[in-house]
Enzyme design. Structure first.
Site, PDB file in Angstrom:
ATOM      1  N   LYS A  10      17.262 -45.153  47.096  1.00 52.20           N
ATOM      2  CA  LYS A  10      18.161 -45.674  48.067  1.00 52.20           C
ATOM      3  C   LYS A  10      17.740 -46.233  49.297  1.00 52.20           C
ATOM      4  O   LYS A  10      18.257 -47.338  49.587  1.00 52.20           O
ATOM      5  CB  LYS A  10      19.169 -44.388  48.412  1.00 52.20           C
ATOM      6  N   SER A  11      16.869 -45.714  49.880  1.00 51.17           N
ATOM      7  CA  SER A  11      16.140 -45.955  51.218  1.00 51.17           C
ATOM      8  C   SER A  11      15.489 -47.299  51.039  1.00 51.17           C
ATOM      9  O   SER A  11      15.756 -48.372  51.801  1.00 51.17           O
ATOM     10  CB  SER A  11      15.174 -45.015  51.712  1.00 51.17           C
ATOM     11  N   ARG A  15      17.118 -50.964  52.522  1.00 53.82           N
ATOM     12  CA  ARG A  15      16.226 -52.189  53.227  1.00 53.82           C
ATOM     13  C   ARG A  15      15.752 -53.376  52.625  1.00 53.82           C
ATOM     14  O   ARG A  15      15.969 -54.491  53.306  1.00 53.82           O
ATOM     15  CB  ARG A  15      14.931 -51.351  53.634  1.00 53.82           C
ATOM     16  N   ARG A 109      29.566 -39.124  61.335  1.00 58.67           N
ATOM     17  CA  ARG A 109      28.068 -38.909  61.563  1.00 58.67           C
ATOM     18  C   ARG A 109      27.876 -39.876  63.057  1.00 58.67           C
ATOM     19  O   ARG A 109      28.416 -40.875  62.980  1.00 58.67           O
ATOM     20  CB  ARG A 109      27.451 -39.485  60.428  1.00 58.67           C
ATOM     21  N   GLN A 157      16.869 -43.695  61.189  1.00 58.15           N
ATOM     22  CA  GLN A 157      17.723 -45.060  60.796  1.00 58.15           C
ATOM     23  C   GLN A 157      18.149 -46.107  61.974  1.00 58.15           C
ATOM     24  O   GLN A 157      18.229 -47.126  61.934  1.00 58.15           O
ATOM     25  CB  GLN A 157      18.928 -44.641  59.874  1.00 58.15           C
ATOM     26  N   ASP A 296      15.078 -34.611  54.016  1.00 62.07           N
ATOM     27  CA  ASP A 296      16.289 -34.635  53.013  1.00 62.07           C
ATOM     28  C   ASP A 296      15.527 -33.860  51.970  1.00 62.07           C
ATOM     29  O   ASP A 296      16.663 -33.360  51.132  1.00 62.07           O
ATOM     30  CB  ASP A 296      15.979 -36.137  52.470  1.00 62.07           C
ATOM     31  N   LYS A 323      23.848 -34.717  59.046  1.00 66.22           N
ATOM     32  CA  LYS A 323      23.870 -35.585  57.757  1.00 66.22           C
ATOM     33  C   LYS A 323      25.197 -35.665  57.045  1.00 66.22           C
ATOM     34  O   LYS A 323      26.102 -35.642  57.823  1.00 66.22           O
ATOM     35  CB  LYS A 323      22.817 -35.079  56.606  1.00 66.22           C
ATOM     36  N   ARG A 371      23.206 -34.055  47.986  1.00 71.68           N
ATOM     37  CA  ARG A 371      21.833 -33.253  48.014  1.00 71.68           C
ATOM     38  C   ARG A 371      22.117 -31.820  47.916  1.00 71.68           C
ATOM     39  O   ARG A 371      21.453 -31.185  47.425  1.00 71.68           O
ATOM     40  CB  ARG A 371      21.007 -33.659  49.234  1.00 71.68           C
ATOM     41  N   LYS A 396      26.801 -40.743  44.713  1.00 73.86           N
ATOM     42  CA  LYS A 396      26.386 -41.496  45.853  1.00 73.86           C
ATOM     43  C   LYS A 396      25.204 -41.898  45.729  1.00 73.86           C
ATOM     44  O   LYS A 396      24.552 -43.067  46.302  1.00 73.86           O
ATOM     45  CB  LYS A 396      26.341 -40.333  47.084  1.00 73.86           C
TER      46      LYS A 396
END
Length: 412
Positions: A10-11, A15, A109, A157, A296, A323, A371, A396
């Protein structure tokens, strides 16, 4: 030996979508993650006027170094933190008025440190309701660049968003960071920026980004190391064995270091150039571990801690309280519901196994956090009767998680 194909990171996908949109030319992303977060990011790009073509194995993005193709847009960021933090920053480099909103979960958040840094760089950014939170409006007129100070102690982030912006400014950026959490994620950002032709360097707590934009390329997305942690943990607690392809010694993601925690606890770990294997030995030891850089995976470790031979203490994870939910308390509450002794502090959690007292099955409260569900699915391999109030929130990041996890357990 069961081999698991983990979906793309995902990260890295988020990006890559930013970089592709900002690059000069057409970029092809190979094996990107298709999930609610990344689909939301791609949808946001489309709302901003970028052309995004998607097929099952590749996405193609027509880059626009000059910024969004429209002068006005309303963008809904769903639950995605990367979408909610990266897209306003991308839009700021263009020209127009762009409004961003998000789900109730994402509205809670924090965004404040990034907003302050963007304002310090001259960006006209207004929060419509609670300061430092969505919704927000960016009246974009390009970003000159220069020097800025940033507190990234809540989320790396914030720093990634500014770094990605740097090549799109006319002068470049010099970012002084006063605090930083999850530092390996920043290393991912730096490596990917260079892959798209940017010049960026780190000098201690200062990051220097040259102007000059990005070049389009073909970029392969590696599997998600955070997602892989559930499968590695499953092997450790069941005495099984699992290999994840595409995550080896050359992997970008720091969360692969979770296997080192499993090794310290007694699992056997083998990491090669393009794969990592974990084998459970039938024993897990207690330990104290700092997980600031791989936070995470904190819920993954918390979920298997009751099977250790001694207490498991996880430290320096205060950022997990902001989170998708307060993950420290979510893990603690769910473990207590299973009959496990747990203590928490501002940035730590300690789990004490119950010895001969068996855990009792219960419904896990997910708080809408993918998670939490995926972590306690690992606990469910050893504790009958575990269920979830919202099992579908895994969409997600991994819509097919329950099917793949069940298939692996059946193969064992």
């Amino acid at each position: 030996m069961p081999v698991v194909d983990i979906p793309g990171s995902k990260s890295i996908t988020a990006r890559a979508l930013f970089l592709a949109a900002a690059a000069d030319g057409v970029t092809t992303l190979v094996r990107p993650l298709s999930s609610d977060d990344t689909e939301g990011f791609a949808e946001g790009l489309a709302r901003l006027g970028y052309r995004v073509g998607r097929s099952p194995d590749a996405w193609r993005i027509d880059g626009r170094p000059e910024g969004p193709a429209v002068g006005e847009a309303d963008v809904y960021c769903r639950d995605g933190a990367t979408t909610a933090r990266f897209l306003p920053t991308l839009a700021a480099a263009g020209h127009g008025t762009f409004r961003f909103d998000a789900s109730a979960q994402m509205r809670r958040r924090p965004l404040g440190p990034l907003s302050r840094a963007l304002r310090d760089l001259g960006v006209d950014l207004r929060h419509e309701q609670a300061e430092g939170h969505h919704p927000l409006t960016v009246a974009a007129s390009g970003v000159e660049g220069g020097e800025v100070t940033l507190d990234a102690g809540q989320s790396s982030q914030y720093l990634t968003a500014l770094l990605l912006l740097g090549p799109l400014t006319s002068k470049g950026l010099r970012i002084t960071v006063t605090d930083l959490v999850s530092a390996p994620y920043v290393e991912i950002t730096l490596a990917m920026m260079r892959a798209f032709g940017a010049e960026v360097r780190r000098e201690g707590n200062v990051f220097v980004v040259a102007p000059g934009g990005y070049r389009a390329t073909t970029y392969a997305i590696e599997p998600d190391a955070s997602t892989a942690s559930y499968f590695f943990a499953a092997a450790a607690v069941t005495g099984g064995e699992v290999t994840v392809r595409g995550l080896g010694t050359e992997a970008l993601q720091g969360d692969l270091a979770f296997v080192d925690v499993l090794r310290r606890m007694g699992a056997e770990v083998s990491t090669g150039p393009d794969a990592t294997t974990v084998r459970g030995t039938g024993a897990l030891h207690g330990l104290t571990v700092t997980m600031r850089d791989i936070s995470d995976t904190m819920p993954t470790l918390a979920a298997i801690a009751p099977f250790a031979s001694g207490p498991v203490r996880i430290e320096d994870v205060g950022n997990t309280r902001v989170k998708e939910c307060d993950r420290l308390e979510a893990c603690a509450e769910n473990l207590r519901r299973l009959g496990v002794k747990v203590s928490t502090g501002p940035d730590w959690i300690e789990i004490t196994p119950g010895g001969r007292t068996p855990m009792a099955g219960a419904e896990i409260t997910s708080y809408g956090d993918h998670r939490i569900v995926m972590s306690f699915a690992v606990t469910g391999l050893r504790v009958p009767g575990i269920s979830f109030d919202d099992p579908g929130c895994v969409r997600k990041t991994y819509p097919g998680f329950h099917e793949e996890f069940g298939a692996l357990n059946a193969r064992w």
